[in-house]
Design a protein around this motif. Sequence first.
Motif, PDB file in Angstrom:
ATOM      1  N   GLY A 237       0.824  -1.202   0.000  1.00  0.00           N
ATOM      2  CA  GLY A 237       0.000   0.000   0.000  1.00  0.00           C
ATOM      3  C   GLY A 237       0.857   1.250   0.000  1.00  0.00           C
ATOM      4  N   TYR A 238       1.925   1.234   0.784  1.00  0.00           N
ATOM      5  CA  TYR A 238       2.874   2.362   0.806  1.00  0.00           C
ATOM      6  C   TYR A 238       3.484   2.597  -0.578  1.00  0.00           C
ATOM      7  CZ  TYR A 238       3.043   2.630   5.947  1.00  0.00           C
ATOM      8  OH  TYR A 238       2.749   2.808   7.272  1.00  0.00           O
ATOM      9  N   ILE A 239       3.836   1.505  -1.243  1.00  0.00           N
ATOM     10  CA  ILE A 239       4.437   1.623  -2.575  1.00  0.00           C
ATOM     11  C   ILE A 239       3.454   2.275  -3.543  1.00  0.00           C
ATOM     12  CG2 ILE A 239       5.319   0.318  -4.560  1.00  0.00           C
ATOM     13  CD1 ILE A 239       6.371  -1.756  -2.529  1.00  0.00           C
ATOM     14  N   SER A 254      -2.214   1.685 -12.476  1.00  0.00           N
ATOM     15  CA  SER A 254      -1.645   1.157 -11.233  1.00  0.00           C
ATOM     16  C   SER A 254      -0.882  -0.139 -11.497  1.00  0.00           C
ATOM     17  CB  SER A 254      -2.763   0.893 -10.215  1.00  0.00           C
ATOM     18  OG  SER A 254      -2.289   0.121  -9.133  1.00  0.00           O
ATOM     19  N   VAL A 255       0.277  -0.260 -10.877  1.00  0.00           N
ATOM     20  CA  VAL A 255       1.077  -1.481 -10.970  1.00  0.00           C
ATOM     21  C   VAL A 255       0.774  -2.404  -9.791  1.00  0.00           C
ATOM     22  CG1 VAL A 255       3.432  -2.412 -10.943  1.00  0.00           C
ATOM     23  CG2 VAL A 255       2.926  -0.328 -12.245  1.00  0.00           C
ATOM     24  N   GLN A 256       0.530  -1.831  -8.631  1.00  0.00           N
ATOM     25  CA  GLN A 256       0.336  -2.628  -7.418  1.00  0.00           C
ATOM     26  C   GLN A 256      -0.905  -3.511  -7.481  1.00  0.00           C
ATOM     27  OE1 GLN A 256       3.623  -2.100  -6.418  1.00  0.00           O
ATOM     28  NE2 GLN A 256       2.576  -2.847  -4.614  1.00  0.00           N
ATOM     29  N   ALA A 271      -5.534   3.022  -1.841  1.00  0.00           N
ATOM     30  CA  ALA A 271      -4.134   2.995  -2.269  1.00  0.00           C
ATOM     31  C   ALA A 271      -4.048   3.016  -3.794  1.00  0.00           C
ATOM     32  CB  ALA A 271      -3.440   1.752  -1.712  1.00  0.00           C
ATOM     33  N   VAL A 272      -4.953   2.296  -4.457  1.00  0.00           N
ATOM     34  CA  VAL A 272      -4.986   2.285  -5.925  1.00  0.00           C
ATOM     35  C   VAL A 272      -5.435   3.646  -6.452  1.00  0.00           C
ATOM     36  CG1 VAL A 272      -6.011   1.208  -7.968  1.00  0.00           C
ATOM     37  CG2 VAL A 272      -5.446  -0.195  -5.982  1.00  0.00           C
TER      38      VAL A 272
END
Length: 373
Positions: A237-239, A254-256, A271-272
């Motif tokens: 989530g931080y990333i 988004s990559v995450q 986060a996204v």
Amino acid sequence: MGKIILNRLKHMDYSIIVVACLLAGFGLLMIYSSSYVLGYLEYGSANHFFIRQLQWFGLSVFLFIFVALFPYKNYRKLAPMLVIFSIILLILVLVPGVGVVRNYSQRWVGIGPFTFQPTEIIKLFMIIYFASFYSKSEEKLASFKTGVLPPLIILSVMFILILKQPDLGSAALILFACGFIIVCSGVKGRHLLMLGSVGMAIIVYFISSTSYRMERVTSFMDPFADPAGTGYQLVNGYIAIGTGGLWGSGLGNSVQKLGFLPEAHTDFIMAVIIEELGIFGLIILMGAYLFLMFRGVQIAKGTTDMFAKLLAIGITFQMMTQVIINLGAVSGLMPITGVPLPLISYGGSSMLFTMISLGILTNISIKNQMSAA
């Protein structure tokens, strides 16, 4: 009957409808963006989660309009039945074969292909019950034994049943919303102090009584101590948040969400959003929530009916507390408890009962406008 409905439609607060639908529409967009890969891999359709949420949204709009036109005073008569129904639902969740297990938690009831989360229903039902009970005169509330204690016994039973699922986030959310109603009801200060102390002691006890809950509560303090285990979700989530910056990487980029961030379309959808739309997206979203909070407070202040006042306060406070808990978890400022972001996170039960709650708030606003006309 037709004239009554037309009169109510004339005095309806359309600003709440517009903002709620804009939030839900934005949520649908972000659910598709954050889940199309997961939907394709698990269900063979990139639209799987989007279509399901869209169906819930259609039903939610219909029920929003219904409860907005249905006189809120009738809920006061239904309050005892709602409590009984709530307890039955919480017992059914724990019954093998009826309760549905997901991610090591048994929080859902399955009836054929239909699955729903009872705690979303109970959040609203308990607000109605507490608003009904504590809207008594100050004289009746002066007695702790008869004027304050009875609903707290019921709340304690529900709190324990919800923790059995386990769902500490929803249990705490219901506890906070009901507590805020008590604070605003006119209960004596010494009773409030005693209840607050007991409530905090109970929460601390239940958190520390099992290693699972203790781990969920403390892992957010240093997620990098176990980045591949208990801290995995928060680290990713931080990333996502760090990648987003001010303006984000662009909608859909988004990559995450591509298998790195667990629950990207549910409780970690913010986060996204920040990764794709940046801090700017967060500010716009928070502006919409703050508008709903402002309208909720104004509606509560605008009524002389104590039941309506406490009902409006409970609905408004419950929604904003849910926003704070969700954002606190995503940002690492609070424990991760699985609380969804209202109208944004994937989840039909959450969408449905958030819209119903806002419909009741709109109903109180209609009554205020009609009284002032």
